[in-house]
Design an enzyme around this catalytic site. Structure first.
Site, PDB file in Angstrom:
ATOM      1  CG  HIS A 365      -8.458  41.603  39.381  1.00  0.00           C
ATOM      2  ND1 HIS A 365      -9.677  41.419  39.002  1.00  0.00           N
ATOM      3  CD2 HIS A 365      -8.720  41.745  40.646  1.00  0.00           C
ATOM      4  CE1 HIS A 365     -10.597  41.493  39.938  1.00  0.00           C
ATOM      5  NE2 HIS A 365      -9.944  41.810  40.955  1.00  0.00           N
ATOM      6  CE  LYS A 557     -10.699  44.169  24.221  1.00  0.00           C
ATOM      7  NZ  LYS A 557     -11.186  43.075  25.273  1.00  0.00           N
ATOM      8  NE  ARG A 558      -7.383  52.456  30.247  1.00  0.00           N
ATOM      9  CZ  ARG A 558      -7.222  53.232  31.491  1.00  0.00           C
ATOM     10  NH1 ARG A 558      -8.105  53.420  32.411  1.00  0.00           N
ATOM     11  NH2 ARG A 558      -5.971  53.907  31.921  1.00  0.00           N
ATOM     12  CE  LYS A 563      -7.023  45.875  28.378  1.00  0.00           C
ATOM     13  NZ  LYS A 563      -7.961  44.838  28.856  1.00  0.00           N
ATOM     14  CB  THR A 665     -15.804  41.395  32.420  1.00  0.00           C
ATOM     15  OG1 THR A 665     -15.095  42.611  32.166  1.00  0.00           O
ATOM     16  CG2 THR A 665     -15.194  40.490  33.227  1.00  0.00           C
ATOM     17  CE  LYS A 669     -19.318  44.050  30.990  1.00  0.00           C
ATOM     18  NZ  LYS A 669     -18.428  45.124  31.406  1.00  0.00           N
TER      19      LYS A 669
HETATM   20  C1  26W Z   1      -1.209  49.466  40.036  1.00  0.00           C
HETATM   21  C2  26W Z   1      -1.677  49.853  38.856  1.00  0.00           C
HETATM   22  C3  26W Z   1      -2.892  48.877  38.601  1.00  0.00           C
HETATM   23  C4  26W Z   1      -4.145  49.470  38.250  1.00  0.00           C
HETATM   24  C5  26W Z   1      -4.977  48.448  37.738  1.00  0.00           C
HETATM   25  C6  26W Z   1      -2.598  47.560  38.386  1.00  0.00           C
HETATM   26  C7  26W Z   1      -3.413  46.583  38.135  1.00  0.00           C
HETATM   27  C8  26W Z   1      -4.694  46.927  37.830  1.00  0.00           C
HETATM   28  C9  26W Z   1      -5.652  46.111  37.253  1.00  0.00           C
HETATM   29  C10 26W Z   1      -5.495  44.723  37.616  1.00  0.00           C
HETATM   30  C11 26W Z   1      -6.180  46.325  36.149  1.00  0.00           C
HETATM   31  C12 26W Z   1      -7.530  45.538  35.656  1.00  0.00           C
HETATM   32  O1  26W Z   1      -8.650  46.070  35.567  1.00  0.00           O
HETATM   33  N1  26W Z   1      -7.543  44.276  35.356  1.00  0.00           N
HETATM   34  C13 26W Z   1      -8.514  43.445  34.825  1.00  0.00           C
HETATM   35  O2  26W Z   1      -9.551  42.758  35.700  1.00  0.00           O
HETATM   36  C14 26W Z   1     -10.535  42.563  34.971  1.00  0.00           C
HETATM   37  C15 26W Z   1     -11.415  41.798  36.115  1.00  0.00           C
HETATM   38  O3  26W Z   1     -11.012  40.796  36.696  1.00  0.00           O
HETATM   39  C16 26W Z   1     -10.081  41.114  34.170  1.00  0.00           C
HETATM   40  O4  26W Z   1     -11.112  40.790  33.403  1.00  0.00           O
HETATM   41  C17 26W Z   1      -8.976  41.786  33.085  1.00  0.00           C
HETATM   42  O5  26W Z   1      -8.635  40.740  32.072  1.00  0.00           O
HETATM   43  C18 26W Z   1      -7.899  42.296  33.758  1.00  0.00           C
HETATM   44  O6  26W Z   1      -6.903  43.038  32.738  1.00  0.00           O
END
Ligand code: 26W
Length: 823
Positions: A365, A557-558, A563, A665, A669
């Site tokens: 992701h 978004k976060r 971003k 995503t 929406k």
């Molecule tokens: C280890 C800490 C950590 C925590 C969360 C590392 C990485 C993450 C995630 C990968 C963060 C995340 O939510 N990524 C998002 O995933 C979405 C679903 O696929 C994508 O639409 C977003 O672009 C992506 O940032």
């Protein structure tokens, strides 16, 4: 407004039946009565009435799957951002209108009852919400599927603003219990931790015996997931940690109450809180234990079910079970599966590996290096000594059998491909482990999947080109259109088949209406009504007056530098400055909405939140600009707030630096609900532009290759600062007390980060972004052109139905078919 959409009505239940059921539960489940009941009691009574149907579906679905010995997928995810469940369940059961009428006949308001429900916020952002949309789609498609995760006592923190600063408060989503979950103590599991490994030589092959130092119990809580139409009901199984035994009586009797209690507190800590880190590696022992705890409990659960049907015939295991790793967070499940097959079931390595690899697949992701998980080898050895042995053996065989024959004697490639990162403290690379341990690896949008191959795992792709694939993300149109935008749903229903929430391509029938003036009027009247509704919500929530005639421009978004919320902010400041310099500056009034939480330890992100709030305070109260700009930043952005903002959006800000946003995503929406995307060619924006047509989105900024070229040529952000007078002036405001009266330079870090480093090239894209904003302004003035584009967006977004994503996974990765539950 009550939803009057009547797709998938439930024929079996009348308004009177539902009323009776609610009153019955009010009296016999909640122990109260109509005249006395609180809103909360009413809400719980309605939930109980809904559950009568839901639980029946759970049993029917389970029975069918058991009888058919169905192949199933197990979706392992540390996050499920479910939001509220009541409205979604009512819609999916075809009960919304019946419930609405029944509840109003009982003198209550469904809208009020829905607002009583806390969000189930067991996720950080995109990855967690994606898992929730996928559950909805898997249930709808009748795929035999189980979601596995952690039953966090506290989900993502509640955000408050104090003098403009983010403050984190604990989330209490189940302070008084949740009506949607069922505890299943009979299915609890034990999870081992710490200790040491003994090698026992009592047969032909030495045996490994793990003597754990600690055992904790995993208690499952099941959340029913109702498919659209209500026939199939799957399960989300969330594990709660408990001490193995609460009191060690000997310790207790010898006066050690506190010690005995301490052990139970420690065990319960595992499922206490969700890590709020997003895109940064948490790097904490507790987080590793969380990952192992839920992976091990889930695998044990899958094994138990398999063995009760097939005994020890593990040749069937991979045929009947798929395990999906949602990012690397559950990657420890790979060595755990190997441990169970070898140490517990006595299967030898090569057969165990074959079974394991045929079972796992992995979704990546993110490409951000700081988000690629690594664990200190020492830490894994301490917490999971047997797993470290297995990981090292996986690595040895991989380097020896796969890497060496392909690149003989090439130590450089070995260093890059090894699961163990050398140089400094040795680290275990969870991404490598996931790729090696899986049969398929996917990215989440076309461009992202290409970059996973090209930049993240180029040699792995050379070794196994067929392993890598793409599945573009999706969103469930049930929650993100039918339930959250009843006005638009009602309008749509006048023109397209009723089953559009299932078959979103039916919205294409709206395309011929895009130029029809009377339809344009109706469509824009819906948008206007949604905006008016949001005006009221914002007034109540924040006491800010905004006008529904302004452009509603939304970035939700976060909060992360990549971003680029600060790019948005810089442009707002520039517009504000233009208005100060020239009160007649011609612009369509705009309301800029932000919704964002920052990771508690991410200082710059928190400063950007503070900056947005301070700029908002000044601009919103500056009478000189005649209300042409307003900034609205409600605290505690979450799923239920998204559901209110999205239907009212005119502009969708998707402005990440190209190559950084895996998919996004929220972009889907917003576009589905008729917002025009203002975005870079990044993530799924590219595919949205393809589907909606490039004339119906506004694209700006560098593309991935421009970014790389600029970085290679040596990017110097201060050139942009010096060249552009307007940009310089607004950045200098951060270095003054303009937005923080009496307290100069509170925002200076943002300026110097940008002028001196600018890791996400905000300044390089600034000009292009400003031009794109002018295009938005011009387009909006042309009412017909705007209406046309927004209608085309709604009509063209079928690709982003998460049902399509799930069909892609089912066909290309899981080899899984749907099975309709018995009546
Ligand atoms: C280890 C800490 C950590 C925590 C969360 C590392 C990485 C993450 C995630 C990968 C963060 C995340 O939510 N990524 C998002 O995933 C979405 C679903 O696929 C994508 O639409 C977003 O672009 C992506 O940032």
């Amino acid at each position: 407004m009550p939803n009057t959409v009547s797709a998938a009505p439930n024929p079996e239940l009348s308004v009177n039946d539902f009323k009776e059921s609610v009153v019955k539960h009010l009296r016999s489940t909640l122990g109260t009565y109509e005249e006395k009941a609180s809103t909360q009691a009413w809400s719980q009574a309605v939930a109980a009435a809904v559950n009568e149907l839901v639980f029946d579906g759970v049993s029917r679905t389970r029975k069918t799957h058991a009888r058919e010995d169905a192949r199933a997928v197990h979706y392992l995810s540390l996050e499920f951002l479910m939001g509220r469940l009541m409205s979604n369940n009512l819609h999916n059961l075809g009960l919304f209108e019946i419930a609405d009428q029944a509840i109003s006949e009982l003198g209550q308001s469904l809208t009020d009852l829905l607002e009583e429900e806390p969000d189930m916020g067991l996720g950080n952002g995109g990855l967690g919400r994606l898992a929730a949309c996928f559950l909805d789609s898997m249930a709808t498609l009748e795929l035999p599927a189980v979601g596995y995760g952690i039953h966090y006592e506290h989900g993502l923190f509640r955000q408050e603003f104090y003098k403009g600063h983010q403050v984190e408060r604990p989330d209490e989503w189940r302070e008084f219990g949740s009506p949607w979950e069922i505890c299943r103590p009979e299915s609890q599991q034990k999870v081992k931790l710490y200790g040491y490994v003994e090698t026992v030589y009592d047969g032909a092959v030495p045996k490994k015996v793990w003597h754990p130092g600690r055992v904790v119990r995993a208690i499952p809580w099941d959340i029913p997931i109702v498919g659209y139409g209500g026939r199939n009901v799957n399960i989300l199984r969330l594990w709660e940690s408990r001490a193995d035994k609460f009191f060690d009586w000997d310790v207790f009797n010898s006066g050690g109450y506190v010690d005995a209690y301490k052990e139970s507190v420690e065990a319960e800590t595992i499922s206490k809180v969700l890590y709020p880190n997003d895109e940064t590696d948490a790097g904490k022992e507790l987080r590793l234990i969380q990952q192992y705890f839920f992976s091990a409990a889930s695998i044990a659960d899958v094994m138990r079910r398999f063995k009760s049907a097939h005994g020890n015939d593990f040749s069937k295991f991979a045929r009947l079970n798929a395990l999906q790793l949602n990012d690397t967070h559950p990657a420890i499940a790979v060595p755990e599966m190997m441990r169970v097959l070898m140490d517990d079931e006595g299967i030898e390595w090569s057969q165990a590996w074959e079974i394991s690899q045929a079972t796992f697949s992995y979704t990546n992701h993110t490409l951000l290096p700081e988000a690629l998980e690594k664990w200190p080898l020492k830490l894994i050895g301490h917490v999971l000594p047997r797993h470290l042995e297995i990981i090292l053996e996986i690595n040895h065989r991989f380097l020896h059998n796969d890497v060496e024959p392909t690149w003989p004697g090439n130590d450089d490639i070995k260093r890059r491909l090894s699961i163990v990162e050398e140089g400094g403290a040795q680290m275990i690379r969870m991404g490598h482990l996931s790729v090696i341990g899986s049969h398929t690896v996917n990215g989440v949008a076309e461009i992202h999947s290409d970059l996973v191959k090209r930049d993240l795992f180029p040699e792995m792709n050379q070794l196994w080109p067929k392993k890598f694939t793409n599945v573009t993300n999706g969103i469930t149109p049930r929650r993100w259109m039918k339930a959250c935008n009843p006005r638009l749903s009602t309008l749509i229903e006048k023109h397209v088949d009723k089953d559009w929430p299932r078959y979103l391509e039916k919205l294409e029938a709206l395309k011929p209406l895009a130029d029809d003036e009377s339809f344009q009027k109706e469509y824009m009247a819906v948008k206007q009504a949604n905006k008016e509704e949001l005006v009221g919500i914002i007034k109540n929530l924040m006491d800010i007056d905004i006008s529904a005639d302004a452009i509603f421009d939304i970035q939700i978004k976060r909060l992360h530098e990549y971003k680029r919320q600060h790019l948005n902010l810089l442009h707002i400041m520039a517009q504000y400055r233009r208005l100060l310099l020239n009160p007649d500056y011609d612009m369509v009034p705009r309301v800029y909405f932000f919704g964002a939480k920052a990771a508690p330890g991410y200082a710059l992100a928190k400063q950007i939140i503070f900056a947005i709030n301070k700029v908002a305070e000044k601009i919103n109260n500056d009478e000189r600009i005649g209300g042409k700009i307003k900034i609205v930043f409600p605290a505690n952005y979450r799923v239920s707030l998204a559901e209110k903002l999205i239907p009212a959006a005119d502009v969708s800000e998707q402005i990440s630096l190209a190559g950084k946003e895996a998919s996004g995503t929220g972009n889907m929406k917003l576009a589905l609900n008729g917002a025009i995307t203002l975005g870079t060619l990044d993530g799924a924006n590219i595919e949205i532009a393809e589907e909606a047509g490039s004339e119906n989105v506004v694209i700006f900024g560098m593309e991935v290759d421009d970014v790389i070229a600029k970085q290679q040529a040596g990017y110097n952000p201060s050139d942009y600062y010096h060249k552009n007078e307007e940009l310089k002036a607004v950045l200098d405001w951060f270095d003054s007390d303009f937005f923080t009266p009496g307290e100069p330079r509170l925002l200076k870090d943002i300026k110097y980060n940008l002028v001196d480093h600018d890791p996400f090239m905000v300044l390089a894209d600034f000009d292009s972004y400003c031009e794109a904003q002018e295009k938005i302004d011009a387009l909006y003035r042309d009412k017909k052109a705007w209406a046309r584009s927004t209608i085309i967006n709604t009509a063209s977004l079928a690709k982003f139905n998460s049902d399509r994503s799930m069909i892609d996974y089912a066909k290309n990765i899981w080899n899984l078919g749907g099975i309709a539950a018995d009546d």
